[in-house]
Design an enzyme around this catalytic site. Structure first.
Site, PDB file in Angstrom:
ATOM      1  N   GLU A 163     -16.698  10.587   3.749  1.00 45.47           N
ATOM      2  CA  GLU A 163     -16.628   9.184   4.146  1.00 45.47           C
ATOM      3  C   GLU A 163     -15.675   8.479   3.196  1.00 45.47           C
ATOM      4  OE1 GLU A 163     -19.710   5.552   4.973  1.00 45.47           O
ATOM      5  OE2 GLU A 163     -19.913   6.593   3.061  1.00 45.47           O
ATOM      6  N   ASP A 182       0.869  -1.167   0.000  1.00 41.23           N
ATOM      7  CA  ASP A 182       0.000   0.000   0.000  1.00 41.23           C
ATOM      8  C   ASP A 182       0.916   1.230   0.000  1.00 41.23           C
ATOM      9  OD1 ASP A 182      -2.295   1.531   0.003  1.00 41.23           O
ATOM     10  OD2 ASP A 182      -3.240   0.398   1.610  1.00 41.23           O
TER      11      ASP A 182
END
Length: 730
Positions: free
Chosen positions: A476, A245
């Site tokens: 979000e 990542d």
């Protein structure tokens, strides 16, 4: 001809030859997401970073499908396959066009960092929207299907390369993702967190796996010997490449303490077989070799795996294996599939008969709320740019035509934006006139009463109100700035933002019929008896407004089912940082849900009868076949999602309440009856012991089949009896 250019040779042999011709510096240049060109070997530059969660993302125009959590609500493996297939086709068309322009930069390649098969263990996680929900079986089936669609079925070449992420035990909270050291029990690890990844590797033959930011049992997700070496490549036999990542290698020394500095971090990543560093830490691999922390042979192993992937994609071939015209991008055919996905993804949570709306019985309709006219809401995160966006307001307007008056009011923003002086500003230096002017401006910017008043007026002058509430990707999602109420992209309360709650209360107080549509990546608790009907639309994609409007007016029968549990309150949830599954998801829930996993209403009704098994007793390791009759007992054509759950009645250790083990979507005309057959594999009967090992114990099991899970709340909400049948394993 050099071996690496000979397409008749095995990829591994070609890669071996190619890497042998590289200098150490050239090898190192291939290990970051932005891989450099090696002109003398005919290797162009390549950026490994591309996204395709629900359509090609961040690379311009593309089909924008419903967000992954919405696709999960369809409970359809074939749809997941189609989304993957279309993503690959549009990705190929875009790749070819970018190649013609000499653009090899980020989001232009054929290595898509999707799907996200993390388990949505906690509804507060902002990135849960990227997943296929809380259930390992559903996640496995959809993940494998998406991968097969994306990578294609050619026996030699890949249409595109998929990446299962984030390995493993990763699901928030976002602000702490660089610091958390997850210590689930070995039972939870193997029962919940790993099965989807194992399926993606063994069944999906996924080309890539991405490691997580967090630590697991003290080892970094991109530097874990247990997960990467022993489990992934050892136990499961994974042959593809591993990618970090972004920035995760630097976390080794900046946050986790698993390395002392960037050189040690780079060495650890290489030793564990992390082949691509999304970031710049691998710029120090040469120093790690010089210091004897790793060998050049270990570097070679990583580079060979990367070259094999590029060869599988046909990037070193004179003639491309796959080619699609540019006009395939967001074409009419893909848009039609997208619309159908949105239609089937929407979940009807409540309906007292107000839906479907009847144009002949109304003169006006109020469309209210911050998500009514929002195109941002449609997309969710990690999305492309649709050539045509249909908002909820657009869809309802098209349905109303000239016969029904439409009154629109935004009502409120998504959340309150408070304006104030910059940090450290001394208000005492302002003149009284300036202070008065500033106060007036602040009151104007902070105040939303006028907008709510407009919404209330629209409601008073309408026969029915469609109230569009919820969130969008700006508040979000992934670790982000603190623009939302909690900061960091998570939703710690599960409640509507305060200004939207105020809007809801004011609208309901009028006393007119209200249909609520919540758009969000997870649960937003909207539980008021005055609400007449409630649709959960998630983030429905570029055609979402049309799909929602069709359901509102009865042109489409809602058929989505919840891929997550809707809890009654966030207050009863376990600590967000606790990765134990106790008290989480339908499999381990200890209280009644507000709306259960697998739940969803329809405009028609279905009954199940005559369940039977191929055997009531079977030896351990054998599958069993379940047959059941399903009938549409209503007056409307509709899709039913038949779900089968298994329960071990005599397990020696704690086992799930029940576990989804099969599902099937079926479309039935009024009065139509059909026999459905499900094969339940022996794996569904396995019990995970406390040490993480699996066994099939002799004893009694139940299989439950119906339109939801076998819990009293589902039966109360649906009015449908879940059928149960018992068998035993000898």
């Amino acid at each position: 001809m050099e071996k690496y250019r000979d397409a008749s040779l095995p990829f591994e042999e070609r890669a071996e030859d190619l890497v042998s011709r590289m200098t150490l510096e050239e090898k190192i240049s291939q290990l970051t997401n932005n891989a450099a060109a090696i002109p003398r070997l005919g290797i162009p530059s390549y950026n490994w970073w591309n996204e395709g969660l629900h359509g090609v993302a961040r690379a311009g125009t593309a089909t924008v499908f419903p967000q992954s959590i919405a696709l999960a609500a369809v409970f359809d493996e074939e749809l997941a396959y189609q989304v993957g297939k279309i993503t690959a086709e549009e990705g190929r068309a875009k790749y070819d066009s970018y190649q013609e322009e000499g653009d090899h930069t980020i989001y232009k390649g054929l290595t898509f960092w999707s799907p996200n098969v993390n388990i949505f263990r906690d509804p507060r996680w902002g990135r849960g929207q990227e997943t296929y929900g809380e259930d390992p079986y559903l996640t496995s089936r959809l993940g494998v299907s998406f991968i097969k669609g994306l990578q294609g079925d050619d026996p030699k070449y890949l249409k595109a390369a998929a990446c299962a992420k984030h390995f493993a035990v990763h699901s928030g909270p976002e602000p702490q993702r660089h610091d958390i050291d997850a210590h689930p029990s070995r039972k939870d690890l193997n029962e919940t967190y790993l099965p989807a990844f194992e399926a993606c590797v063994k069944e999906g033959n996924v080309e890539s796996v991405m490691g997580s930011y967090n630590r697991i049992y003290g080892q970094s997700g991109c530097g874990s010997e247990e997960l990467m070496v022993n489990t992934l490549r050892g136990k499961w036999g994974f042959k593809g490449h591993y990618v970090s990542d972004c920035g995760a290698i630097r976390d080794f020394y900046q946050h986790h303490g698993t390395a002392a500095n960037v050189v040690e971090a780079a060495a650890l990543g290489i030793r564990m077989g992390c082949d691509v560093n999304c970031g710049t830490a691998y710029d120090h691999v040469g120093e790690a070799v010089e210091q004897g922390l790793i060998t050049e042979e270990q570097v070679d192993a990583c580079v060979k795996r990367l070259m094999v992937t590029r060869m599988k994609l046909g990037l070193y071939e004179d003639t491309p294996q796959f080619s699609y015209p540019y006009n395939v991008i967001d074409c009419e055919e893909h848009r039609a599939i997208n619309l159908n996905a949105a239609r089937r993804a929407i979940v009807m949570l409540k309906n007292d008969g107000t839906l479907p709306l009847n144009r002949d019985k109304m003169k006006s309709i109020a469309v209210v709320g911050p998500n009514a006219a929002s195109t941002v809401m449609l997309c969710g995160n990690y999305h492309g740019t649709a050539s045509d966006n249909v908002t909820i307001l657009d869809g309802i307007r098209a349905q109303c035509g000239d016969t029904v008056r439409l009154l629109y009011a935004q009502g409120s923003p998504l959340y309150e934006r408070h304006f104030g002086p910059p940090p450290g500003f001394d208000m005492s230096k302002l003149t009284p006139e300036q202070i008065e002017a500033f106060s007036a401006f602040k009151k104007m910017m902070d105040g939303d009463g006028v907008r709510i008043s407009e919404a209330v007026s629209a409601v008073r002058h309408s026969d029915v109100t469609v109230l569009c509430l919820g969130l969008d990707e700006t508040i979000e999602g992934e670790e982000m700035h603190g623009s939302n109420m909690a900061g960091g992209g998570d939703n710690l309360t599960l409640s509507l933002p305060a200004i939207q709650q105020k809007l809801l209360e004011e609208v309901l107080a009028v006393g007119k019929p209200v249909v609520v549509i919540t758009c969000s990546g997870s649960e937003i608790i909207v539980d008021d008896p005055r609400i007449n009907a409630h649709l959960q639309a998630f983030y429905p994609g570029s055609q979402g407004g049309k799909a929602i409007a069709e359901i509102l007016f009865g042109e489409t029968n809602p058929s989505g089912r919840l891929p997550i549990t809707f809890y009654r309150s966030a207050d009863t949830l376990p600590d967000f940082c606790d990765y134990a599954m106790k008290g989480r998801t339908y499999r381990y829930l200890e209280e009644e849900a507000l709306y259960p996993f697998g739940y969803g209403l329809s405009y028609t009704s279905f009954t199940y009868s005559s369940p039977s098994l191929s055997a009531r007793e079977l030896p351990a390791g054998e599958p069993v076949t379940l047959t059941v009759q399903v009938k549409n007992t209503g007056s409307t054509q509709g899709d039913e999602v038949a779900q089968v759950y298994i329960k071990d009645l005599e397990s020696s250790v704690a086992s799930p309440n029940c576990s989804l083990c099969a599902f099937q979507r079926v479309s039935l005309a009024p009065g139509e009856e059909r026999e459905l057959t499900f094969t339940i594999p022996a794996k569904a009967m396995e019990l995970v012991l406390e040490d993480g090992s699996r066994t099939i114990e002799p004893g009694r099991f139940t299989l439950s089949v119906g339109g939801g899970q076998p819990d009293p709340r589902t039966e109360t909400l649906t009015g449908q009896k879940i059928q149960t049948i018992e068998f035993s394993v000898k």
